[in-house]
Design a protein around this motif. Structure first.
Motif, PDB file in Angstrom:
ATOM      1  N   ASP A  90      54.188  43.129  48.014  1.00 22.97           N
ATOM      2  CA  ASP A  90      52.797  43.636  48.216  1.00 22.97           C
ATOM      3  C   ASP A  90      52.229  43.707  49.481  1.00 22.97           C
ATOM      4  O   ASP A  90      51.047  43.935  49.857  1.00 22.97           O
ATOM      5  CB  ASP A  90      51.654  43.040  47.163  1.00 22.97           C
ATOM      6  CG  ASP A  90      51.571  41.546  47.159  1.00 22.97           C
ATOM      7  OD1 ASP A  90      52.263  41.125  48.268  1.00 22.97           O
ATOM      8  OD2 ASP A  90      51.269  41.044  46.262  1.00 22.97           O
ATOM      9  N   TYR A 111      51.330  45.690  38.209  1.00 18.70           N
ATOM     10  CA  TYR A 111      51.052  45.029  39.386  1.00 18.70           C
ATOM     11  C   TYR A 111      49.298  45.062  39.340  1.00 18.70           C
ATOM     12  O   TYR A 111      48.722  44.104  39.546  1.00 18.70           O
ATOM     13  CB  TYR A 111      51.556  45.808  40.787  1.00 18.70           C
ATOM     14  CG  TYR A 111      51.023  44.835  41.798  1.00 18.70           C
ATOM     15  CD1 TYR A 111      51.765  43.698  42.143  1.00 18.70           C
ATOM     16  CD2 TYR A 111      50.073  45.481  42.378  1.00 18.70           C
ATOM     17  CE1 TYR A 111      51.025  42.956  43.334  1.00 18.70           C
ATOM     18  CE2 TYR A 111      49.269  44.834  43.572  1.00 18.70           C
ATOM     19  CZ  TYR A 111      50.080  43.664  44.076  1.00 18.70           C
ATOM     20  OH  TYR A 111      49.666  42.975  45.141  1.00 18.70           O
ATOM     21  N   ASN A 156      47.039  41.945  38.806  1.00 16.78           N
ATOM     22  CA  ASN A 156      46.065  41.269  39.918  1.00 16.78           C
ATOM     23  C   ASN A 156      44.811  41.633  39.799  1.00 16.78           C
ATOM     24  O   ASN A 156      43.997  41.108  40.534  1.00 16.78           O
ATOM     25  CB  ASN A 156      46.535  41.762  41.070  1.00 16.78           C
ATOM     26  CG  ASN A 156      48.087  41.003  41.607  1.00 16.78           C
ATOM     27  OD1 ASN A 156      47.894  39.859  41.641  1.00 16.78           O
ATOM     28  ND2 ASN A 156      49.205  41.696  41.637  1.00 16.78           N
ATOM     29  N   GLY A 157      44.256  42.473  38.583  1.00 15.84           N
ATOM     30  CA  GLY A 157      43.247  42.952  38.772  1.00 15.84           C
ATOM     31  C   GLY A 157      42.213  41.964  37.911  1.00 15.84           C
ATOM     32  O   GLY A 157      41.149  41.646  37.994  1.00 15.84           O
ATOM     33  N   SER A 178      44.385  45.101  52.054  1.00 13.28           N
ATOM     34  CA  SER A 178      44.969  44.106  51.231  1.00 13.28           C
ATOM     35  C   SER A 178      45.248  44.619  49.487  1.00 13.28           C
ATOM     36  O   SER A 178      44.182  44.889  48.948  1.00 13.28           O
ATOM     37  CB  SER A 178      44.343  42.603  50.937  1.00 13.28           C
ATOM     38  OG  SER A 178      44.994  41.867  49.968  1.00 13.28           O
ATOM     39  N   SER A 179      46.418  44.764  49.129  1.00 14.39           N
ATOM     40  CA  SER A 179      46.665  45.224  47.724  1.00 14.39           C
ATOM     41  C   SER A 179      45.899  44.387  46.761  1.00 14.39           C
ATOM     42  O   SER A 179      45.575  44.560  45.816  1.00 14.39           O
ATOM     43  CB  SER A 179      48.029  45.566  47.527  1.00 14.39           C
ATOM     44  OG  SER A 179      48.700  46.430  48.443  1.00 14.39           O
ATOM     45  N   LEU A 180      46.278  42.874  47.268  1.00 15.03           N
ATOM     46  CA  LEU A 180      45.669  42.047  46.272  1.00 15.03           C
ATOM     47  C   LEU A 180      44.139  41.942  45.972  1.00 15.03           C
ATOM     48  O   LEU A 180      43.854  41.973  44.914  1.00 15.03           O
ATOM     49  CB  LEU A 180      46.220  40.576  46.614  1.00 15.03           C
ATOM     50  CG  LEU A 180      47.773  40.363  46.130  1.00 15.03           C
ATOM     51  CD1 LEU A 180      48.119  39.063  46.925  1.00 15.03           C
ATOM     52  CD2 LEU A 180      47.825  40.079  44.773  1.00 15.03           C
ATOM     53  N   ASP A 223      51.192  41.351  51.258  1.00 14.72           N
ATOM     54  CA  ASP A 223      50.198  40.179  51.536  1.00 14.72           C
ATOM     55  C   ASP A 223      50.938  39.088  51.801  1.00 14.72           C
ATOM     56  O   ASP A 223      51.662  38.296  50.946  1.00 14.72           O
ATOM     57  CB  ASP A 223      49.237  39.942  50.256  1.00 14.72           C
ATOM     58  CG  ASP A 223      48.307  41.071  50.226  1.00 14.72           C
ATOM     59  OD1 ASP A 223      47.019  40.895  50.873  1.00 14.72           O
ATOM     60  OD2 ASP A 223      48.214  42.110  49.679  1.00 14.72           O
ATOM     61  N   ALA A 229      43.260  45.111  44.114  1.00 14.32           N
ATOM     62  CA  ALA A 229      43.314  45.161  42.744  1.00 14.32           C
ATOM     63  C   ALA A 229      42.408  44.030  42.381  1.00 14.32           C
ATOM     64  O   ALA A 229      41.865  44.406  40.874  1.00 14.32           O
ATOM     65  CB  ALA A 229      44.648  44.495  42.513  1.00 14.32           C
ATOM     66  N   ALA A 230      41.939  43.136  42.937  1.00 16.06           N
ATOM     67  CA  ALA A 230      40.773  42.095  42.359  1.00 16.06           C
ATOM     68  C   ALA A 230      39.480  43.105  42.228  1.00 16.06           C
ATOM     69  O   ALA A 230      38.669  42.719  41.385  1.00 16.06           O
ATOM     70  CB  ALA A 230      40.857  40.989  43.306  1.00 16.06           C
TER      71      ALA A 230
END
Lengths: 405, 405
Positions: free
Chosen positions: A222, A396, A400-401, B303-305, A224, B308-309
């Motif tokens: 991803d 994904y 990660n949500g 940042s994908s993470l 990161d 998503a958060a």
């Protein structure tokens, strides 16, 4: 030259391992603490994340490995022990506790953590369960240790090989975890590699970097780069081969076996990327330099748009050219060919940097497999590189949500 | 100092625009060809993608704007005219066709395309409908032109402002498109800005770069820098202000108005990112240098993470520290504070680089809004920067899993 065997980190002579649930994770069916111990002192080296925000255990391990010697690795999941004011103190105390029970010097212990960032890590579960962890040590304990370091991983990543050096049977074993926050810049989230090979500290330090650069550092899930990435290689010399002290034939042989193990782990981490349904392998051929090949491979494997297209099994090669274009590599766009390949066959979709007439139906068939190879021929030199990644999926986003709760 | 007005690119004096369906897109209800024309010759400058794989129209426009003069912009959607062997020829012929019908020199036309990469672009729809496009020109045509450049955009991005220079009423108008493949490195996918201000070519070239660096280049939807990014600014001088020829008060005033318009467009593009449900604004305060502030803001927003958060409305601030950590900026981790802010309030989640006790319930409330501000105070200097992005959602994956079909 070498063959796959069972046993993971316990396949090499003189290694035991264990993994238990000590209470860091709420779910009691999930192990959260692992230990790997060598009967004798090892030459030991690590590579670490290049993220400037580093987990506390990394600082402690760096200190402990200054002399390139270690006897044990302790690692917890469920909490990264990162961005905690007392993190280094806690990591130190984990080593103290473990050293006391094992009757070894705390400085000879490698410590690692993985999980949520920024939540205080209590010492209590370690105090209450350190003796359980040590009592569970066994030469069959690699699987348990592998489970104890998993977070959102869905499969165990455990490999071992056997090979010969100067007529002596040697082994390398390994466990790893990956899943999310995976875009290693040094090593991946966590990988622990054991070997009974005799090798000098200097050569150990060389080989670990040579291999990690071509394996873990070529994986992206991803984009990161985690705060806690770490690969540790312990060699205890019990195979009794003549110690490797220079880059001779034996060094090359050991390096090949290590490269094989690390490639297996890298592929396994990419394939088990959070939410992934497909392993993507990007092979870049005929680049001007190895560096150019690596940059192109990693740029393509990291593109969210390409990753989503692969999930949709859509041969949208324009996104590959786009990702090559925004990379820093040196190449001639007019020379680039692109093929997709899987068990179902191989298809050319781009030639000389432009569209090549292809059957969408055939391409969709090829992309329906769960392992896809993207072959990019730059026709511009003799170097090549491979990068591994996975598709971008609904899962994904789902994982990660809401990771913390 | 300036006020919002209607009219988009036709708000400045002497501009007309049109947008029609000419048959490039299959869906007849979607416009796919747009035109903007000035009554008189304009000073005109563009910024372009830094992707090394560039759309054919970009090469043609670069050629046409060597003298920094233009009278018209023509743009199609549904096909990017990129990685096509005859792309430059086609882009040239579009300008020829348009120039012939408008009775102007083809060299005075800016040409742009957006859509799928690597599919041949036929000249036929242009030949069949160029006169329709020109007959449709109107001082009320900005909305139609805005629709003609949209791809997966869900809302129109159209702005205009009025302000005064030396007692003369001046205007700036703009339309833009964004959505996916958005991580501009020069300009965004497509933005066309008109003005009736009189400004020298030299100053025009200055102001466009100063403004784009702080606006479009600070937006990321998915980290993928498109092959066709382009922002064009046309100034026809009909406001009859004294021509801006140096960086005086009038230059600063014009720059402020332009900065406002470009910030509106940048936010609109981020908020309408493919699949997005939330606009994320990352404000980095008290950085050592402006460059450090920008690097941190862009790393976090990409940042994908974290994205998503934010979709999951989860105050997972560790991912912000992680993204700061893998950026190239200079800062002291121990000094970093992080707040989340929205209409519902503001909450501190990280202080001095470590966790700060906060109510998860309150944080979830704040993150439930559709516009979220992430405030990162580096406590390390006097510079600041802002970046815009959006959350990563199931719909991003859905849209991009099957874009071509």
């Amino acid at each position: 030259m070498f063959k796959d065997i069972d046993g993971g980190v316990c396949a090499p002579l003189g290694f035991q391992a264990s993994g238990i649930h000590c209470g860091i994770r709420k779910n009691k069916s999930k192990k959260d603490l692992s230990l790997i111990v060598s009967d004798v002192m090892c030459h030991c080296a690590s590579t670490y994340t290049q993220n400037k925000v580093k987990g506390a255990p990394i600082y402690v391990t760096q200190q402990h490995l200054k002399n390139l010697e270690a006897k044990a690795i302790i690692c917890n999941s469920g909490n990264a022990n990162t961005c905690n004011p007392n993190g280094i103190e806690i990591a130190d105390q984990i080593c103290q506790l473990c050293g006391n029970e094992l009757h070894i010097d705390a400085n000879d212990i490698v410590v690692a953590s993985t999980g949520v960032i920024g939540q205080p890590l209590s010492l209590t579960p370690f105090q209450n369960h350190m003796s359980d962890l040590i009592n569970a040590l066994s030469t069959k304990g690699s699987q348990d240790a592998c489970e104890g370091i998993m977070t959102t991983d869905t499969v165990k990543k455990e490999y071992a090989v056997e090979f010969e050096l100067n007529g002596k049977t040697c082994h390398i074993g390994a466990i790893a975890k990956g899943s999310g926050m995976i875009h290693p810049n040094m090593a991946t989230m966590l990988a622990f590699v054991t070997s009974d090979v005799a090798i000098s500290k200097e050569m150990l330090n060389e080989v670990i970097h040579e291999v990690v650069d071509d394996t873990f550092n070529m994986v992206s899930v991803d984009g990161d780069t985690s705060t806690n990435d770490m690969l540790t290689l312990m060699c205890n010399g019990l195979a009794q081969n003549q110690e490797i002290t220079q880059k001779d034939e034996n060094y090359q042989c050991f390096k090949k076996a290590l490269m094989y193990i690390c490639t297996c782990l890298s592929q396994a981490i990419a394939k088990d990327g959070e939410g992934a349904t497909k392993l993507l392998t990007c092979n870049v051929l005929h680049a001007k330099t190895k560096k150019d090949a690596k940059i192109v491979a990693k740029s393509v494997i990291t593109s969210s748009l390409l990753k989503a297209a692969m999930f949709g099994e859509d041969a949208n090669w324009g996104r590959i050219l786009c990702a090559i274009g925004y990379s820093d590599a040196d190449y001639d766009i007019q020379k680039i060919d692109v093929d997709f390949k899987s068990k179902k066959g191989k298809i050319c979709v781009c030639q000389n940097g432009g569209g090549y007439p292809f059957s969408e139906e055939e391409a969709a068939q090829i992309l329906s497999e769960d392992e896809i190879e993207i072959i990019i021929d730059l026709h511009d030199g003799d170097d090549q590189a491979t990068a591994w990644g996975c598709d971008l999926t609904y899962d994904y986003v789902k994982i990660n949500g809401d990771y913390r709760t």
